[in-house]
Motif scaffolding. Structure first.
Motif, PDB file in Angstrom:
ATOM      1  N   SER A 120      32.025  94.752  43.526  1.00  0.00           N
ATOM      2  CA  SER A 120      32.191  94.715  42.065  1.00  0.00           C
ATOM      3  C   SER A 120      33.424  95.833  41.676  1.00  0.00           C
ATOM      4  CB  SER A 120      30.976  94.647  41.184  1.00  0.00           C
ATOM      5  OG  SER A 120      30.390  96.061  41.242  1.00  0.00           O
ATOM      6  N   ILE A 121      33.039  96.822  42.141  1.00  0.00           N
ATOM      7  CA  ILE A 121      33.917  98.121  41.721  1.00  0.00           C
ATOM      8  C   ILE A 121      35.181  97.734  42.183  1.00  0.00           C
ATOM      9  CG2 ILE A 121      34.246 100.532  42.202  1.00  0.00           C
ATOM     10  CD1 ILE A 121      31.156 100.665  42.363  1.00  0.00           C
ATOM     11  N   SER A 122      35.558  97.300  43.385  1.00  0.00           N
ATOM     12  CA  SER A 122      36.777  96.925  43.891  1.00  0.00           C
ATOM     13  C   SER A 122      37.784  95.928  43.051  1.00  0.00           C
ATOM     14  CB  SER A 122      36.694  96.579  45.252  1.00  0.00           C
ATOM     15  OG  SER A 122      38.022  96.140  45.851  1.00  0.00           O
ATOM     16  N   LEU A 123      36.820  95.009  42.338  1.00  0.00           N
ATOM     17  CA  LEU A 123      37.271  93.786  41.651  1.00  0.00           C
ATOM     18  C   LEU A 123      37.502  94.481  40.139  1.00  0.00           C
ATOM     19  CD1 LEU A 123      34.995  91.139  42.685  1.00  0.00           C
ATOM     20  CD2 LEU A 123      37.521  90.926  42.995  1.00  0.00           C
ATOM     21  N   PHE A 124      36.799  95.383  39.955  1.00  0.00           N
ATOM     22  CA  PHE A 124      37.065  95.941  38.439  1.00  0.00           C
ATOM     23  C   PHE A 124      38.243  96.862  38.367  1.00  0.00           C
ATOM     24  CE2 PHE A 124      32.258  95.966  37.916  1.00  0.00           C
ATOM     25  CZ  PHE A 124      32.291  94.897  37.062  1.00  0.00           C
ATOM     26  N   GLU A 125      38.557  97.544  39.734  1.00  0.00           N
ATOM     27  CA  GLU A 125      39.691  98.393  39.782  1.00  0.00           C
ATOM     28  C   GLU A 125      40.952  97.470  39.787  1.00  0.00           C
ATOM     29  OE1 GLU A 125      38.591 100.579  43.508  1.00  0.00           O
ATOM     30  OE2 GLU A 125      37.642 102.008  42.292  1.00  0.00           O
ATOM     31  N   LYS A 126      40.933  96.210  40.252  1.00  0.00           N
ATOM     32  CA  LYS A 126      42.067  95.439  40.256  1.00  0.00           C
ATOM     33  C   LYS A 126      42.321  94.884  38.970  1.00  0.00           C
ATOM     34  CE  LYS A 126      41.417  92.784  44.875  1.00  0.00           C
ATOM     35  NZ  LYS A 126      42.770  92.765  45.369  1.00  0.00           N
ATOM     36  N   SER A 127      41.322  94.771  38.031  1.00  0.00           N
ATOM     37  CA  SER A 127      41.419  94.449  36.601  1.00  0.00           C
ATOM     38  C   SER A 127      42.220  95.637  36.027  1.00  0.00           C
ATOM     39  CB  SER A 127      40.114  94.149  36.284  1.00  0.00           C
ATOM     40  OG  SER A 127      40.321  93.876  34.605  1.00  0.00           O
ATOM     41  N   ILE A 128      41.749  96.768  36.374  1.00  0.00           N
ATOM     42  CA  ILE A 128      42.089  97.976  35.464  1.00  0.00           C
ATOM     43  C   ILE A 128      43.584  98.064  35.941  1.00  0.00           C
ATOM     44  CG2 ILE A 128      42.104 100.428  35.387  1.00  0.00           C
ATOM     45  CD1 ILE A 128      38.888 100.020  35.587  1.00  0.00           C
ATOM     46  N   LYS A 129      43.954  97.747  37.283  1.00  0.00           N
ATOM     47  CA  LYS A 129      45.309  98.020  37.594  1.00  0.00           C
ATOM     48  C   LYS A 129      46.461  97.369  36.829  1.00  0.00           C
ATOM     49  CE  LYS A 129      48.177  98.207  41.847  1.00  0.00           C
ATOM     50  NZ  LYS A 129      48.223  98.160  43.398  1.00  0.00           N
ATOM     51  N   ILE A 130      45.933  95.963  36.536  1.00  0.00           N
ATOM     52  CA  ILE A 130      46.789  95.218  35.635  1.00  0.00           C
ATOM     53  C   ILE A 130      46.683  95.576  33.994  1.00  0.00           C
ATOM     54  CG2 ILE A 130      46.995  92.617  34.711  1.00  0.00           C
ATOM     55  CD1 ILE A 130      45.710  92.111  37.689  1.00  0.00           C
ATOM     56  N   ASN A 131      45.551  96.005  33.772  1.00  0.00           N
ATOM     57  CA  ASN A 131      45.517  96.103  32.141  1.00  0.00           C
ATOM     58  C   ASN A 131      44.235  97.427  32.255  1.00  0.00           C
ATOM     59  OD1 ASN A 131      44.938  96.536  29.460  1.00  0.00           O
ATOM     60  ND2 ASN A 131      43.771  94.856  29.344  1.00  0.00           N
ATOM     61  N   PRO A 132      45.082  98.640  32.152  1.00  0.00           N
ATOM     62  CA  PRO A 132      44.114  99.879  32.005  1.00  0.00           C
ATOM     63  C   PRO A 132      43.526 100.146  30.450  1.00  0.00           C
ATOM     64  CG  PRO A 132      46.377 100.460  32.038  1.00  0.00           C
ATOM     65  CD  PRO A 132      46.350  98.967  31.935  1.00  0.00           C
ATOM     66  N   ASN A 133      43.689  99.122  29.677  1.00  0.00           N
ATOM     67  CA  ASN A 133      43.362  99.610  28.423  1.00  0.00           C
ATOM     68  C   ASN A 133      42.148  98.667  27.734  1.00  0.00           C
ATOM     69  OD1 ASN A 133      45.563 101.420  27.927  1.00  0.00           O
ATOM     70  ND2 ASN A 133      46.954  99.606  27.985  1.00  0.00           N
ATOM     71  N   ASN A 134      41.332  98.268  28.758  1.00  0.00           N
ATOM     72  CA  ASN A 134      40.182  97.247  28.274  1.00  0.00           C
ATOM     73  C   ASN A 134      39.128  98.187  28.543  1.00  0.00           C
ATOM     74  OD1 ASN A 134      37.988  95.769  27.986  1.00  0.00           O
ATOM     75  ND2 ASN A 134      38.982  93.906  29.146  1.00  0.00           N
ATOM     76  N   PRO A 135      38.468  98.735  27.371  1.00  0.00           N
ATOM     77  CA  PRO A 135      37.078  99.632  27.628  1.00  0.00           C
ATOM     78  C   PRO A 135      35.903  98.810  28.253  1.00  0.00           C
ATOM     79  CG  PRO A 135      37.221  98.798  25.254  1.00  0.00           C
ATOM     80  CD  PRO A 135      38.669  98.448  26.059  1.00  0.00           C
ATOM     81  N   LYS A 136      35.733  97.715  28.064  1.00  0.00           N
ATOM     82  CA  LYS A 136      34.586  97.017  28.662  1.00  0.00           C
ATOM     83  C   LYS A 136      34.673  96.857  30.051  1.00  0.00           C
ATOM     84  CE  LYS A 136      34.016  94.127  24.528  1.00  0.00           C
ATOM     85  NZ  LYS A 136      33.971  92.464  24.009  1.00  0.00           N
ATOM     86  N   VAL A 137      35.645  97.018  30.704  1.00  0.00           N
ATOM     87  CA  VAL A 137      36.009  97.100  32.149  1.00  0.00           C
ATOM     88  C   VAL A 137      35.551  98.497  32.708  1.00  0.00           C
ATOM     89  CG1 VAL A 137      37.285  96.536  34.142  1.00  0.00           C
ATOM     90  CG2 VAL A 137      37.812  95.348  32.080  1.00  0.00           C
ATOM     91  N   TYR A 138      35.691  99.461  31.979  1.00  0.00           N
ATOM     92  CA  TYR A 138      35.265 100.750  32.461  1.00  0.00           C
ATOM     93  C   TYR A 138      33.811 100.908  32.166  1.00  0.00           C
ATOM     94  CZ  TYR A 138      40.354 102.314  32.566  1.00  0.00           C
ATOM     95  OH  TYR A 138      41.734 102.476  32.594  1.00  0.00           O
ATOM     96  N   GLU A 139      33.422 100.122  31.304  1.00  0.00           N
ATOM     97  CA  GLU A 139      31.861 100.001  30.938  1.00  0.00           C
ATOM     98  C   GLU A 139      31.408  99.654  32.109  1.00  0.00           C
ATOM     99  OE1 GLU A 139      28.763  98.107  27.862  1.00  0.00           O
ATOM    100  OE2 GLU A 139      30.565  98.360  27.451  1.00  0.00           O
ATOM    101  N   SER A 140      31.851  98.372  32.759  1.00  0.00           N
ATOM    102  CA  SER A 140      31.266  97.617  33.865  1.00  0.00           C
ATOM    103  C   SER A 140      31.386  98.317  35.232  1.00  0.00           C
ATOM    104  CB  SER A 140      32.182  96.388  33.966  1.00  0.00           C
ATOM    105  OG  SER A 140      31.861  95.378  32.923  1.00  0.00           O
ATOM    106  N   VAL A 141      32.399  99.186  35.299  1.00  0.00           N
ATOM    107  CA  VAL A 141      32.371 100.036  36.432  1.00  0.00           C
ATOM    108  C   VAL A 141      31.408 101.130  36.591  1.00  0.00           C
ATOM    109  CG1 VAL A 141      33.875 101.627  37.723  1.00  0.00           C
ATOM    110  CG2 VAL A 141      35.058  99.776  36.562  1.00  0.00           C
TER     111      VAL A 141
END
Length: 221
Positions: A120-141
């Motif tokens: 899950s963390i690896s997938l969240f990091e893929k998301s962040i790499k594309i868009n580093p400005n979504n606070p909810k993804v960091y919350e999920s990480v």
């Protein structure tokens, strides 16, 4: 005639075996895995994918728009507690637009629900790499790292939980829930200065975000 009959029987058997082999070569259940498990698909599956994409090309102005629609559907199923259908829709969105950050966030949440935390963390990091400005993804990480910390008691996972909660709060500074989570995370550290600091901030936003146990820890000298 007998020779021809035997020859035709052998040919028929070979064709049947080839058809069976072809079907067996199609990996099963891959639409329930992120990015179809990143496995090589059989010709039948590739054909189905191409037909789906072709249909979307006719219905939508662009594949980006089509992907957004399927992401919307995927989240609908996710929040309706239908994870398998949600995964299928996220995969369809991925077929259409592999640069949509929300797809990887969705994948991460779905595998996280199955307790596959590191994936899950690896997938969240893929998301962040594309868009580093979504606070909810960091919350999920942070949530995944927090669960890893509870399981292993390894302090590096707690540090990463705190780090990602702070990143989330930097983008969404009024999020009382995340301040409460950050306060709770600091309760596990020996130094209590940060615990008290974030407790005060959380109380100003929403005191209900702090559990009695954390308040008791913060009150200790």
């Amino acid at each position: 005639m007998i020779k021809n009959l035997i020859k035709n029987t052998i040919l028929f058997s070979a064709i049947m075996l080839l058809n069976c082999s072809s079907k067996q070569d199609c990996p099963e259940g891959i639409n329930l895995l992120p990015m179809y498990g990143e496995v090589e698909k059989c010709a039948e599956q590739i054909k189905s994918d191409n037909e789906f994409i072709s249909d979307c090309d006719k219905q939508f102005k662009s594949r980006t728009e089509a992907a957004e629609k399927y992401v919307e559907k995927a989240w609908g199923y996710f929040y309706n507690n239908e994870p398998e259908t949600s995964m299928k829709r996220f995969n369809q969105a991925w077929l259409l637009d592999k640069d949509n950050a929300e797809i990887y966030w969705g994948f991460g949440n779905l595998v996280g629900m199955k307790h596959e935390l590191k994936q899950s963390i690896s997938l969240f990091e893929k998301s962040i790499k594309i868009n580093p400005n979504n606070p909810k993804v960091y919350e999920s990480v942070a949530t995944s790292y927090g669960q890893l910390f509870f399981e292993t008691k390894k302090i590096e996972y707690l540090d990463l939980t705190i780090k990602n909660l702070k990143k989330s709060l930097k983008l969404d500074p009024k999020n009382a829930k995340n301040y409460g989570s950050l306060t709770s995370a600091y309760a596990y550290l020996t130094q209590k200065d940060s615990l008290k600091k974030y407790l005060e901030i959380t109380d100003k936003l929403d005191p209900n975000m702090i559990s009695p146990e954390v308040r008791k820890i913060a009150a200790q000298k």
